[in-house]
Scaffold this motif. Sequence first.
Motif: not given
Length: 263
Positions: A103-117, A121-123
């Motif tokens: 799936d396409i998973v949106l990653h907003p600029l104000d995301d509060t989760l500390d993702w390593e990756r 799939r990126p938008a």
Amino acid sequence: MTGSDASPSFRLAYVPGVTPTKWVRTWNERLPDVPLTLVGVPAAEAFEALRGGGADAGLVRLPVDRTDLSAIPLYTETTVVVVPKDHLIAAVDEVTSEDLADDIVLHPLDDTLDWERPPGRPAIERPATTADAVELVAAGVGLLVVPQSLARLHHRRDLTYRPVSDAPQSRVALSWPQDETTDLVEQFIGIVRGRTVNSTRGRPQAEAQPKAKATDKAKAKARSQDKGGAQRKPAAGTSAGRSSRTGSGAARGGKRGRPRRRS
């Protein structure tokens, strides 16, 4: 503890998704003469609001820069994926990041989760805010992984969410400037930590009173022992430790003397 509680009000900043209602209610019960003013701020601007004097303390998301700010972790949130109600994920109770791979998973600029990756799939473009990302999920553009409180904050009837078991989690904390730990800040710390209204922490005068009472009790006990010892003083002509019921020490001593001469 530094600072002063002379301010007529206490300003509490809070980031989206955090609900300070129960603590505000307790504050109003304990300090009815000190109004608490809520200051809503975006997560990215919360720390500047504290440093710039826009609030006395704030409910923020970790991590916190401990160089000039203090922080007390409060709780950890469940991470969820927001999906349309007709999505396949809506039929299960929980998913993993691997389940989002196609799936396409949106990653907003104000995301509060500390993702390593980030998963999925990126938008083509990152949404500016979480609110914008939720609108795109509703339009069928992609999915969104956020703390559960943000999924609730942006709830829509055509969307639902499910826990993501292996995703990073967001931790909420109370933070304030280290050099501004005022009496009112201490009061709010006590509230979020669940201290009772009778807690003596931070009130040295109240703690000193029991010690003084204990000293008075010790002196009274000593006087009582002195009086009791004077009353138990053996009478003249008797041995110490002998009671009148068992006879005098002198009488028993006579039996151990020299034997009488026979005439």
